[in-house]
Design a protein around this motif. Sequence first.
Motif, mmCIF file in Angstrom:
data_model
loop_
_atom_site.group_PDB
_atom_site.id
_atom_site.type_symbol
_atom_site.label_atom_id
_atom_site.label_comp_id
_atom_site.label_asym_id
_atom_site.label_seq_id
_atom_site.Cartn_x
_atom_site.Cartn_y
_atom_site.Cartn_z
ATOM 1 N N SER A 115 -5.974 -5.057 -4.788
ATOM 2 C CA SER A 115 -5.688 -5.100 -3.351
ATOM 3 C C SER A 115 -6.809 -5.803 -2.597
ATOM 4 O O SER A 115 -6.563 -6.524 -1.622
ATOM 5 N N GLU A 145 0.822 -1.218 0.000
ATOM 6 C CA GLU A 145 0.000 0.000 0.000
ATOM 7 C C GLU A 145 0.852 1.261 0.000
ATOM 8 O O GLU A 145 0.473 2.259 -0.635
ATOM 9 N N SER A 167 1.775 1.456 -3.639
ATOM 10 C CA SER A 167 0.646 1.750 -4.526
ATOM 11 C C SER A 167 0.141 3.175 -4.365
ATOM 12 O O SER A 167 -0.108 3.864 -5.364
ATOM 13 N N VAL A 168 -0.021 3.638 -3.127
ATOM 14 C CA VAL A 168 -0.532 4.996 -2.898
ATOM 15 C C VAL A 168 0.426 6.038 -3.465
ATOM 16 O O VAL A 168 -0.005 7.053 -4.033
ATOM 17 N N ALA A 210 -7.069 -0.812 -6.613
ATOM 18 C CA ALA A 210 -7.957 -1.026 -5.472
ATOM 19 C C ALA A 210 -8.621 -2.397 -5.557
ATOM 20 O O ALA A 210 -8.724 -3.120 -4.560
#
Length: 476
Positions: free
Chosen positions: A165, A131, A134-135, A162
């Motif tokens: 994930s 995360e 990814s963010v 999203a």
Amino acid sequence: MNKSDLLSLIPLWILSSAAILIFFSISVKRNHKVIFVITVLSLLVDFFFLTTYSRHHLQSVEPLLIIDGFGIFNIGLILLTTLVVVLISYAYFEQREERKEEYYILIILAAMGSAILVISNHFVSLFLGLEILSVSLYALIAYLRKRERSDEAGIKYLILAAFSSAFLLFGMALVYATTGSMEFSGIAAWLTQAHEMPLMVVVGFCMMIVGIGFKLGVVPFHMWTPDVYEGSPAPVTAFIATVSKGGMVALLVRFFNALNGYQYSSFTLIFTILAISSMFIGNVLALRQTNIKRLLAYSSIAHLGYLLVAFLAGEKLGIEAMIFYLVAYFITTLGAFGILATLSDKERDAERLEDYRGLLWRRPLTAIVFSAALLSLAGIPLTAGFVGKFYVIAAGIHTHRWLLVVALVINSVIGLYYYIRLVAVMFDQQQESRPVQELRPLVYIVSSVTMAILALSLFWIGVSPEGMVALIRSVL
């Protein structure tokens, strides 16, 4: 957590501290050059600590992380690759009006997320690293907001990431609900005692493969790749193609080996299908492309298929081949996207085929470096790409993965066509009239030196791979 655990985590602390330092520096005064220098020094200090202390003090930070030779090597590779991306980013962003400084915070955080992935030994650390990566990528992909297709690429990646994930997290939940453990070794111990894999665990692992497949960009989870490559800034595309995917590959190797996944024929069959379909679909779709970014995107799908051949070969030779191929692919991809970034101007990236027509006669050294990178991607002898493919084929033959080896050879021939076509365009004597914006010579020095080092590394590993092979063997 004891003193040894804290010292072993210093490489991650340096990255997070660098991001905080840049944040405060921006709040005081915006200065692109100062932020660039802070980022470069932070990465160099981190790499120095990693090679002088961390590699001699291997440590397990129970239960989340395992800092072993494999992890140290991959973190070092991530740091060096991020450093190269930062070096080619300076000239690229210097000619753009957008605020540049926050870019370096995001690139450092993305590198930290990928570094956490390669040393993860637990579902919690896996998801945390994923995360963070990814963010950061959501913002990096859409960083040039005024550019056409930038916001589109960012939104596409956001939505699909999203979903992936969610698949990954749901799969982890199913595995945890059945095995009662989120640690890789604990799951492996439970499976050993169970003798056969329950349906719930099979479904959980399959959902995790969907999430991992998306991050790798393999078929059929590849739909985002060409659009994101095309819409992202060129240095960000280079980062996605190397650090982002490389971190997930290292995690996959660690997780699969911890579970001894090679004993489960259903999983090897799934990855065999993914590998073969990625090789054929990636190369066939690349044949039709006139946009260089999209061509390299489909090419990356095929190369992930090649990597899966070494992954499925398993054993020590297969892991060696996989790491070597990753190193060769990183160098080559950075060279290709570095040239693309160098030729880009503030209006758009140099991504059209016509932008490269007659490049040899306009900028001969640039054309030679780009040609070398393309020939390495094609697997031509005397380049790192050739040795990497040879290593992968040897691993496949050693474990009798004949179908995968044949598919790799056929697809190497298919891929040769579109790489050679691009080289031929650069050698065309009909020169393109599109002007290339020239910046101050000092701005280009960093990028030019970086490209020269990458080109030399590409041929050095291709001609004399013994040193890299010995280094890889020493960390396994």
